[in-house]
Structures are given as structure tokens and as C-alpha cells.
Design a protein around this motif. Structure first.
Motif, PDB file in Angstrom:
ATOM      1  N   GLY A  94       0.817  -1.204   0.000  1.00 50.11           N
ATOM      2  CA  GLY A  94       0.000   0.000   0.000  1.00 50.11           C
ATOM      3  C   GLY A  94       0.849   1.250   0.000  1.00 50.11           C
ATOM      4  O   GLY A  94       0.537   2.231  -0.689  1.00 50.11           O
ATOM      5  N   LEU A  95       1.943   1.235   0.748  1.00 48.96           N
ATOM      6  CA  LEU A  95       2.854   2.378   0.788  1.00 48.96           C
ATOM      7  C   LEU A  95       3.401   2.675  -0.604  1.00 48.96           C
ATOM      8  O   LEU A  95       3.402   3.819  -1.058  1.00 48.96           O
ATOM      9  CB  LEU A  95       4.007   2.092   1.759  1.00 48.96           C
ATOM     10  CG  LEU A  95       5.099   3.159   1.843  1.00 48.96           C
ATOM     11  CD1 LEU A  95       4.557   4.432   2.470  1.00 48.96           C
ATOM     12  CD2 LEU A  95       6.299   2.629   2.632  1.00 48.96           C
ATOM     13  N   GLY A  96       3.843   1.622  -1.285  1.00 51.92           N
ATOM     14  CA  GLY A  96       4.389   1.801  -2.623  1.00 51.92           C
ATOM     15  C   GLY A  96       3.362   2.343  -3.590  1.00 51.92           C
ATOM     16  O   GLY A  96       3.638   3.259  -4.376  1.00 51.92           O
ATOM     17  N   LEU A  97       2.163   1.797  -3.526  1.00 49.06           N
ATOM     18  CA  LEU A  97       1.097   2.240  -4.426  1.00 49.06           C
ATOM     19  C   LEU A  97       0.722   3.691  -4.170  1.00 49.06           C
ATOM     20  O   LEU A  97       0.620   4.499  -5.112  1.00 49.06           O
ATOM     21  CB  LEU A  97      -0.132   1.339  -4.244  1.00 49.06           C
ATOM     22  CG  LEU A  97      -1.365   1.715  -5.060  1.00 49.06           C
ATOM     23  CD1 LEU A  97      -1.088   1.560  -6.543  1.00 49.06           C
ATOM     24  CD2 LEU A  97      -2.565   0.868  -4.642  1.00 49.06           C
ATOM     25  N   PHE A  98       0.530   4.059  -2.905  1.00 51.02           N
ATOM     26  CA  PHE A  98       0.116   5.422  -2.570  1.00 51.02           C
ATOM     27  C   PHE A  98       1.188   6.438  -2.952  1.00 51.02           C
ATOM     28  O   PHE A  98       0.882   7.523  -3.433  1.00 51.02           O
ATOM     29  CB  PHE A  98      -0.202   5.524  -1.078  1.00 51.02           C
ATOM     30  CG  PHE A  98      -1.558   4.996  -0.704  1.00 51.02           C
ATOM     31  CD1 PHE A  98      -2.184   4.043  -1.488  1.00 51.02           C
ATOM     32  CD2 PHE A  98      -2.208   5.448   0.418  1.00 51.02           C
ATOM     33  CE1 PHE A  98      -3.435   3.555  -1.152  1.00 51.02           C
ATOM     34  CE2 PHE A  98      -3.468   4.962   0.777  1.00 51.02           C
ATOM     35  CZ  PHE A  98      -4.079   4.006  -0.021  1.00 51.02           C
ATOM     36  N   CYS A  99       2.465   6.096  -2.725  1.00 50.43           N
ATOM     37  CA  CYS A  99       3.547   7.018  -3.077  1.00 50.43           C
ATOM     38  C   CYS A  99       3.594   7.240  -4.587  1.00 50.43           C
ATOM     39  O   CYS A  99       3.738   8.376  -5.056  1.00 50.43           O
ATOM     40  CB  CYS A  99       4.883   6.466  -2.589  1.00 50.43           C
ATOM     41  SG  CYS A  99       5.121   6.578  -0.807  1.00 50.43           S
ATOM     42  N   ALA A 100       3.485   6.165  -5.347  1.00 47.33           N
ATOM     43  CA  ALA A 100       3.555   6.274  -6.801  1.00 47.33           C
ATOM     44  C   ALA A 100       2.386   7.083  -7.341  1.00 47.33           C
ATOM     45  O   ALA A 100       2.563   7.992  -8.169  1.00 47.33           O
ATOM     46  CB  ALA A 100       3.583   4.882  -7.426  1.00 47.33           C
ATOM     47  N   VAL A 101       1.179   6.758  -6.888  1.00 44.80           N
ATOM     48  CA  VAL A 101      -0.010   7.458  -7.368  1.00 44.80           C
ATOM     49  C   VAL A 101       0.012   8.927  -6.939  1.00 44.80           C
ATOM     50  O   VAL A 101      -0.329   9.824  -7.723  1.00 44.80           O
ATOM     51  CB  VAL A 101      -1.281   6.760  -6.850  1.00 44.80           C
ATOM     52  CG1 VAL A 101      -2.526   7.596  -7.157  1.00 44.80           C
ATOM     53  CG2 VAL A 101      -1.414   5.377  -7.488  1.00 44.80           C
ATOM     54  N   GLY A 102       0.416   9.184  -5.699  1.00 47.48           N
ATOM     55  CA  GLY A 102       0.473  10.560  -5.210  1.00 47.48           C
ATOM     56  C   GLY A 102       1.476  11.398  -5.983  1.00 47.48           C
ATOM     57  O   GLY A 102       1.202  12.557  -6.324  1.00 47.48           O
ATOM     58  N   THR A 103       2.634  10.819  -6.273  1.00 44.78           N
ATOM     59  CA  THR A 103       3.649  11.537  -7.044  1.00 44.78           C
ATOM     60  C   THR A 103       3.172  11.820  -8.459  1.00 44.78           C
ATOM     61  O   THR A 103       3.343  12.924  -8.987  1.00 44.78           O
ATOM     62  CB  THR A 103       4.958  10.736  -7.086  1.00 44.78           C
ATOM     63  OG1 THR A 103       5.391  10.446  -5.757  1.00 44.78           O
ATOM     64  CG2 THR A 103       6.046  11.509  -7.811  1.00 44.78           C
ATOM     65  N   ALA A 104       2.578  10.799  -9.083  1.00 41.42           N
ATOM     66  CA  ALA A 104       2.080  10.959 -10.450  1.00 41.42           C
ATOM     67  C   ALA A 104       1.019  12.052 -10.530  1.00 41.42           C
ATOM     68  O   ALA A 104       1.017  12.873 -11.452  1.00 41.42           O
ATOM     69  CB  ALA A 104       1.520   9.630 -10.959  1.00 41.42           C
ATOM     70  N   VAL A 172       4.729   2.328 -15.368  1.00 39.23           N
ATOM     71  CA  VAL A 172       5.730   3.150 -14.681  1.00 39.23           C
ATOM     72  C   VAL A 172       5.391   3.277 -13.200  1.00 39.23           C
ATOM     73  O   VAL A 172       6.257   3.123 -12.323  1.00 39.23           O
ATOM     74  CB  VAL A 172       5.814   4.544 -15.329  1.00 39.23           C
ATOM     75  CG1 VAL A 172       6.765   5.443 -14.550  1.00 39.23           C
ATOM     76  CG2 VAL A 172       6.259   4.430 -16.779  1.00 39.23           C
ATOM     77  N   ALA A 173       4.128   3.566 -12.911  1.00 38.64           N
ATOM     78  CA  ALA A 173       3.695   3.684 -11.513  1.00 38.64           C
ATOM     79  C   ALA A 173       3.905   2.365 -10.773  1.00 38.64           C
ATOM     80  O   ALA A 173       4.326   2.354  -9.611  1.00 38.64           O
ATOM     81  CB  ALA A 173       2.227   4.100 -11.457  1.00 38.64           C
ATOM     82  N   LEU A 174       3.613   1.257 -11.448  1.00 36.78           N
ATOM     83  CA  LEU A 174       3.809  -0.053 -10.827  1.00 36.78           C
ATOM     84  C   LEU A 174       5.278  -0.292 -10.518  1.00 36.78           C
ATOM     85  O   LEU A 174       5.627  -0.821  -9.454  1.00 36.78           O
ATOM     86  CB  LEU A 174       3.272  -1.149 -11.741  1.00 36.78           C
ATOM     87  CG  LEU A 174       3.380  -2.582 -11.214  1.00 36.78           C
ATOM     88  CD1 LEU A 174       2.599  -2.741  -9.917  1.00 36.78           C
ATOM     89  CD2 LEU A 174       2.897  -3.579 -12.260  1.00 36.78           C
ATOM     90  N   GLY A 175       6.156   0.123 -11.438  1.00 35.44           N
ATOM     91  CA  GLY A 175       7.592  -0.040 -11.195  1.00 35.44           C
ATOM     92  C   GLY A 175       8.054   0.735  -9.982  1.00 35.44           C
ATOM     93  O   GLY A 175       8.815   0.225  -9.157  1.00 35.44           O
ATOM     94  N   ALA A 176       7.581   1.984  -9.853  1.00 31.19           N
ATOM     95  CA  ALA A 176       7.947   2.797  -8.687  1.00 31.19           C
ATOM     96  C   ALA A 176       7.381   2.192  -7.408  1.00 31.19           C
ATOM     97  O   ALA A 176       8.043   2.189  -6.359  1.00 31.19           O
ATOM     98  CB  ALA A 176       7.450   4.225  -8.869  1.00 31.19           C
ATOM     99  N   ALA A 177       6.156   1.683  -7.482  1.00 33.20           N
ATOM    100  CA  ALA A 177       5.529   1.061  -6.319  1.00 33.20           C
ATOM    101  C   ALA A 177       6.293  -0.190  -5.892  1.00 33.20           C
ATOM    102  O   ALA A 177       6.516  -0.420  -4.688  1.00 33.20           O
ATOM    103  CB  ALA A 177       4.075   0.716  -6.622  1.00 33.20           C
ATOM    104  N   VAL A 178       6.725  -0.971  -6.858  1.00 34.70           N
ATOM    105  CA  VAL A 178       7.485  -2.193  -6.555  1.00 34.70           C
ATOM    106  C   VAL A 178       8.830  -1.843  -5.926  1.00 34.70           C
ATOM    107  O   VAL A 178       9.304  -2.537  -5.016  1.00 34.70           O
ATOM    108  CB  VAL A 178       7.686  -3.041  -7.829  1.00 34.70           C
ATOM    109  CG1 VAL A 178       8.696  -4.155  -7.595  1.00 34.70           C
ATOM    110  CG2 VAL A 178       6.349  -3.630  -8.279  1.00 34.70           C
ATOM    111  N   LEU A 179       9.445  -0.758  -6.396  1.00 32.05           N
ATOM    112  CA  LEU A 179      10.712  -0.321  -5.802  1.00 32.05           C
ATOM    113  C   LEU A 179      10.526   0.022  -4.332  1.00 32.05           C
ATOM    114  O   LEU A 179      11.303  -0.419  -3.475  1.00 32.05           O
ATOM    115  CB  LEU A 179      11.242   0.890  -6.569  1.00 32.05           C
ATOM    116  CG  LEU A 179      12.502   1.563  -5.989  1.00 32.05           C
ATOM    117  CD1 LEU A 179      13.670   0.594  -5.961  1.00 32.05           C
ATOM    118  CD2 LEU A 179      12.856   2.811  -6.799  1.00 32.05           C
ATOM    119  N   THR A 180       9.495   0.813  -4.031  1.00 29.98           N
ATOM    120  CA  THR A 180       9.204   1.155  -2.631  1.00 29.98           C
ATOM    121  C   THR A 180       8.922  -0.095  -1.814  1.00 29.98           C
ATOM    122  O   THR A 180       9.442  -0.265  -0.700  1.00 29.98           O
ATOM    123  CB  THR A 180       7.993   2.106  -2.559  1.00 29.98           C
ATOM    124  OG1 THR A 180       8.259   3.282  -3.320  1.00 29.98           O
ATOM    125  CG2 THR A 180       7.692   2.506  -1.112  1.00 29.98           C
TER     126      THR A 180
END
Length: 202
Positions: A94-104, A172-180
Motif C-alpha cells: 500500500g505504501l508503494g502504491l500510494f507514493c507512486a499514485v500521489g507523485t504521479a 511506470v507507476a507499478l515499477g515505482a511502487a514495486v521499488l518502494t
């Protein structure tokens, strides 16, 4: 599908808020408040900064899902506590998803990559920070002894950088979320800690 992932993340964040209420011996109202603020606080803060109507107030599900999580914890908190390792894994997702979506979203509204990164972190950790303040705890953001904010910062920065380079969309968002997610899981697995000031003991 995006809203489904959002609601799953909200449910998991709400579980951690409600469990905090149990640990603090709050009544059902206090548990519900902590569940709601943990799940929705970061997104509301992000949307207020962007001067848009918060997503949490545009769909009934965003309000009801945290209440459902609080209900689960109210009746079955010993069982929920027993599956805490799984909840922490889902929390990292959830942290990864929220960070990616919020940044985007911040980049879509014209913020610079730096400001978008900060707003992505706010989306991911803002609710937990508000929860900790209400519960009388030192916010994780200020005492990152389990590398929670750091993975959020790195993932959000990666998302902002890719968006600035013209790379957008769910892959792209999924990649950032997976990194987090990966950094957060590694921090839990290997007990990584943020350093204290020089000369300050553990």
C-alpha cells in the motif's frame, strides 16, 4: 482496477490505525477515527495541497472501507494481530502504491519533480503520521527506525524522475511502487535502520 487497488491499500492502512486504537485502549469511536485518518489522511493532505476536492469525499467506499477495517479489528483483534506479518507486507504494498499514485498526480498538476516527490511521500506516510500524533506516539516520519519514510522517498523520487523524463502510465507507476515495496520488505527482513546523530547511542 486502480480504485480496487486503492481500496485494498486503504483497508490495510485502516487496520493498522484500528490496531493502534486497541493498543491505546481506545473505544470504538477512537478506533474508527484512527482507522479513517490512517487510511485517508495522506491522500486528503495531498489533494488539499493541490487545491482539488479530496478523492476520499468523492466515493462512499473510501469512507466505508476504513469503517469495515475498524469493525474487523474491534471484534477479532487477537486474530488480526496474529497475521501481523502479512499485514505488514500488505502495508508495504500500500505504501508503494500510494507514493507512486500521489507523485504521479502531483506531476500531472504541474509540480516540479522535487515537490511532487515530497507530495508522494506525504500521500504514503501522511495518514500514519496523523495517526501517531493523535495516539501520542513519535511519528514514524520523524523517527524512521524501520526505514518506512526512506523507501517512500526513493520510490516517489523514482516516479517523479520517470514522469519528468516523459514516462507515464500504470507500468511506470507499478515499477515505482514495486521499488518502494522491495526496499520496505528488505528493511524489515534485514533489520535496516536509519542512523541516529553521531554520538547518540541506540
Amino acid at each position: 482496477m486502480a480504485e480496487l487497488f486503492d481500496l485494498v491499500g486503504i483497508f490495510v492502512f485502516a487496520l493498522t490505525g484500528a490496531l493502534m486504537g486497541v493498543r491505546k485502549r481506545l473505544d470504538v469511536v477512537g478506533m474508527a477515527v484512527l482507522a479513517e485518518i490512517t487510511a485517508l489522511g495522506g491522500g486528503i493532505m495531498r489533494d488539499l495541497v493541490l487545491n482539488v476536492s479530496p478523492v476520499a469525499f468523492q466515493s462512499l467506499g473510501y469512507v466505508l472501507v476504513p469503517l469495515a477495517a475498524a469493525t474487523v479489528v474491534f471484534f477479532w483483534h487477537p486474530h488480526v494481530t496474529r497475521v501481523m506479518p502479512l499485514i505488514l507486507v500488505l502495508d508495504a504494498a500500500g505504501l508503494g502504491l500510494f507514493c507512486a499514485v500521489g507523485t504521479a498526480k502531483a506531476m500531472e498538476y504541474g509540480l516540479s519533480p522535487l515537490h511532487a516527490t515530497l507530495l508522494g511521500v506525504t500521500t504514503g506516510v501522511g495518514g500514519g503520521m496523523l495517526r501517531d500524533v493523535l495516539a501520542g506516539e513519535i511519528p514514524t516520519l520523524l523517527y524512521d527506525r524501520q526505514l518506512y519514510a526512506v523507501p517512500a522517498l526513493i520510490g516517489s523520487a523514482a516516479m517523479a524522475g520517470m514522469s519528468w523524463a516523459g514516462l507515464n502510465g500504470w507500468p511506470v507507476a507499478l515499477g515505482a511502487a514495486v521499488l518502494t515495496f522491495g526496499l520496505r520488505i528488505a528493511a524489515m527482513r534485514y533489520n535496516w535502520r536509519a542512523p541516529l546523530a553521531r554520538g547518540v547511542g541506540e
